[in-house]
Design a protein around this motif. Structure first.
Motif, PDB file in Angstrom:
ATOM      1  N   HIS A   1     -13.687 -34.857  -5.038  1.00 51.45           N
ATOM      2  CA  HIS A   1     -13.305 -35.321  -6.373  1.00 51.45           C
ATOM      3  C   HIS A   1     -14.470 -36.070  -6.994  1.00 51.45           C
ATOM      4  O   HIS A   1     -15.019 -36.987  -6.386  1.00 51.45           O
ATOM      5  CB  HIS A   1     -12.087 -36.247  -6.203  1.00 51.45           C
ATOM      6  CG  HIS A   1     -11.699 -37.038  -7.406  1.00 51.45           C
ATOM      7  ND1 HIS A   1     -10.686 -36.660  -8.253  1.00 51.45           N
ATOM      8  CD2 HIS A   1     -12.153 -38.228  -7.869  1.00 51.45           C
ATOM      9  CE1 HIS A   1     -10.542 -37.566  -9.198  1.00 51.45           C
ATOM     10  NE2 HIS A   1     -11.424 -38.532  -9.002  1.00 51.45           N
ATOM     11  N   ILE A   2     -14.862 -35.667  -8.201  1.00 52.35           N
ATOM     12  CA  ILE A   2     -15.964 -36.350  -8.880  1.00 52.35           C
ATOM     13  C   ILE A   2     -15.561 -36.743 -10.294  1.00 52.35           C
ATOM     14  O   ILE A   2     -14.750 -36.071 -10.942  1.00 52.35           O
ATOM     15  CB  ILE A   2     -17.257 -35.510  -8.910  1.00 52.35           C
ATOM     16  CG1 ILE A   2     -17.054 -34.178  -9.645  1.00 52.35           C
ATOM     17  CG2 ILE A   2     -17.780 -35.282  -7.493  1.00 52.35           C
ATOM     18  CD1 ILE A   2     -18.345 -33.389  -9.869  1.00 52.35           C
ATOM     19  N   GLY A   3     -16.148 -37.845 -10.750  1.00 49.92           N
ATOM     20  CA  GLY A   3     -15.931 -38.315 -12.109  1.00 49.92           C
ATOM     21  C   GLY A   3     -17.251 -38.543 -12.788  1.00 49.92           C
ATOM     22  O   GLY A   3     -17.762 -37.702 -13.516  1.00 49.92           O
ATOM     23  N   GLY A   4     -17.864 -39.692 -12.501  1.00 48.74           N
ATOM     24  CA  GLY A   4     -19.156 -40.008 -13.094  1.00 48.74           C
ATOM     25  C   GLY A   4     -20.244 -39.023 -12.711  1.00 48.74           C
ATOM     26  O   GLY A   4     -21.181 -38.787 -13.491  1.00 48.74           O
ATOM     27  N   ALA A   5     -20.158 -38.418 -11.537  1.00 42.33           N
ATOM     28  CA  ALA A   5     -21.178 -37.455 -11.106  1.00 42.33           C
ATOM     29  C   ALA A   5     -21.217 -36.220 -11.996  1.00 42.33           C
ATOM     30  O   ALA A   5     -22.209 -35.498 -12.014  1.00 42.33           O
ATOM     31  CB  ALA A   5     -20.926 -37.042  -9.657  1.00 42.33           C
ATOM     32  N   ALA A   6     -20.131 -35.973 -12.725  1.00 42.82           N
ATOM     33  CA  ALA A   6     -20.104 -34.835 -13.650  1.00 42.82           C
ATOM     34  C   ALA A   6     -20.620 -35.210 -15.032  1.00 42.82           C
ATOM     35  O   ALA A   6     -20.662 -34.355 -15.930  1.00 42.82           O
ATOM     36  CB  ALA A   6     -18.675 -34.307 -13.771  1.00 42.82           C
ATOM     37  N   ARG A   7     -21.035 -36.475 -15.203  1.00 44.00           N
ATOM     38  CA  ARG A   7     -21.474 -36.997 -16.504  1.00 44.00           C
ATOM     39  C   ARG A   7     -22.796 -37.738 -16.316  1.00 44.00           C
ATOM     40  O   ARG A   7     -22.814 -38.973 -16.240  1.00 44.00           O
ATOM     41  CB  ARG A   7     -20.430 -37.968 -17.061  1.00 44.00           C
ATOM     42  CG  ARG A   7     -19.046 -37.374 -17.224  1.00 44.00           C
ATOM     43  CD  ARG A   7     -18.018 -38.494 -17.456  1.00 44.00           C
ATOM     44  NE  ARG A   7     -16.686 -37.955 -17.480  1.00 44.00           N
ATOM     45  CZ  ARG A   7     -16.064 -37.508 -18.575  1.00 44.00           C
ATOM     46  NH1 ARG A   7     -16.689 -37.559 -19.733  1.00 44.00           N
ATOM     47  NH2 ARG A   7     -14.853 -37.017 -18.510  1.00 44.00           N
ATOM     48  N   PRO A   8     -23.905 -37.035 -16.218  1.00 42.62           N
ATOM     49  CA  PRO A   8     -25.193 -37.699 -15.984  1.00 42.62           C
ATOM     50  C   PRO A   8     -25.546 -38.744 -17.037  1.00 42.62           C
ATOM     51  O   PRO A   8     -26.274 -39.697 -16.741  1.00 42.62           O
ATOM     52  CB  PRO A   8     -26.189 -36.533 -16.005  1.00 42.62           C
ATOM     53  CG  PRO A   8     -25.381 -35.333 -15.619  1.00 42.62           C
ATOM     54  CD  PRO A   8     -24.020 -35.571 -16.213  1.00 42.62           C
ATOM     55  N   ALA A   9     -25.008 -38.609 -18.241  1.00 47.50           N
ATOM     56  CA  ALA A   9     -25.314 -39.570 -19.303  1.00 47.50           C
ATOM     57  C   ALA A   9     -24.315 -40.716 -19.368  1.00 47.50           C
ATOM     58  O   ALA A   9     -24.383 -41.543 -20.276  1.00 47.50           O
ATOM     59  CB  ALA A   9     -25.362 -38.853 -20.652  1.00 47.50           C
TER      60      ALA A   9
END
Length: 240
Positions: free
Chosen positions: A206-214
């Protein structure tokens, strides 16, 4: 051939959802208000996301930051409304002030979602006794549908929880009571953790921030999700 690992991505809106699916996500966790660590999304947002993608969606049932259930009646009404809107999978989990599972709240929500599959989220990482929590939930009436635990193994994240995750996966593989639900690893998860986790048999991430580099103010990027998809699709090395 290695079993394909599940990749779940947090989505806040249809733009996130489309990018996550394009990058190779298998499932989305739908939330709003990440400043409060993820709350129940509006029904209109769920409907828009459901119309935009065709992968499974797990919808958060949580009304405030923290792990207290709050107004259970209102939350059950919202859960029932989401169910009527077409939601089929959910995420929930509540603790009492002393870190015990709030079995009454969990059972009420499980009844409101009418037997749908659901994840007990990272409240387990704040439990006074995570082994006892698993066994109590497994034995409790009214918790049908529980098929996943979202956990980092520790409230401090995967780095601190690695040993716990590996031990719990071993207990799952052994068929120990309370350990049948799948472990979904999330919370401070990095690409560098994957080889050891995959070698131990863990197969859901499960990823959250890792899918949003910005950052959280920016949308999910398909390329970032694809990096995770490709990492998870590599053959699993044994004996890491």
């Amino acid at each position: 051939m290695d079993k394909r690992a599940l990749l779940e991505v947090i989505a806040l809106d249809p733009q996130d959802a489309v990018a996550a699916q394009a990058g190779g996500a298998d499932r989305l966790e739908l939330v709003t208000d990440m400043a409060a660590d993820g709350l129940t999304p509006p029904r209109a947002v769920f409907a828009a996301i459901r119309a935009a993608v065709d992968i499974p969606l797990r919808v958060m049932l949580r009304s405030a930051d923290g792990f207290a259930a709050g107004d259970v009646t209102a939350l059950c009404e919202e859960a029932a409304a989401l169910r009527a809107e077409g939601a089929e999978e959910f995420v929930l989990g509540f603790l009492t002030p002393d870190g015990q599972p709030d079995l009454d709240a969990v059972a009420a929500l499980a009844e409101a979602i009418d037997g749908c599959r659901w994840t007990f989220h990272r409240a387990i990482d704040r439990a006074a006794d995570r082994d006892a929590l698993r066994k109590e939930l497994s034995a409790a009436a009214g918790t049908a549908g529980l098929d996943t635990y979202l956990t980092a193994g520790s409230a401090q994240g995967v780095d601190a929880g690695m040993r716990t995750l590996l031990a719990e996966q071993a207990r799952t593989a052994a068929g120990e009571p309370g350990y049948a639900p799948r472990i979904l690893v999330g919370g401070g998860l990095g690409l560098g953790h994957l080889p050891e986790l995959r070698a131990a048999g863990l197969d859901a991430f499960h990823i959250g921030g890792a899918a949003r580099p910005a950052g959280w103010s920016a949308p999910v990027e398909a390329a970032a999700v694809r990096t995770w998809r490709e990492a998870l699709d590599r053959p699993v090395a044994e004996g890491v």
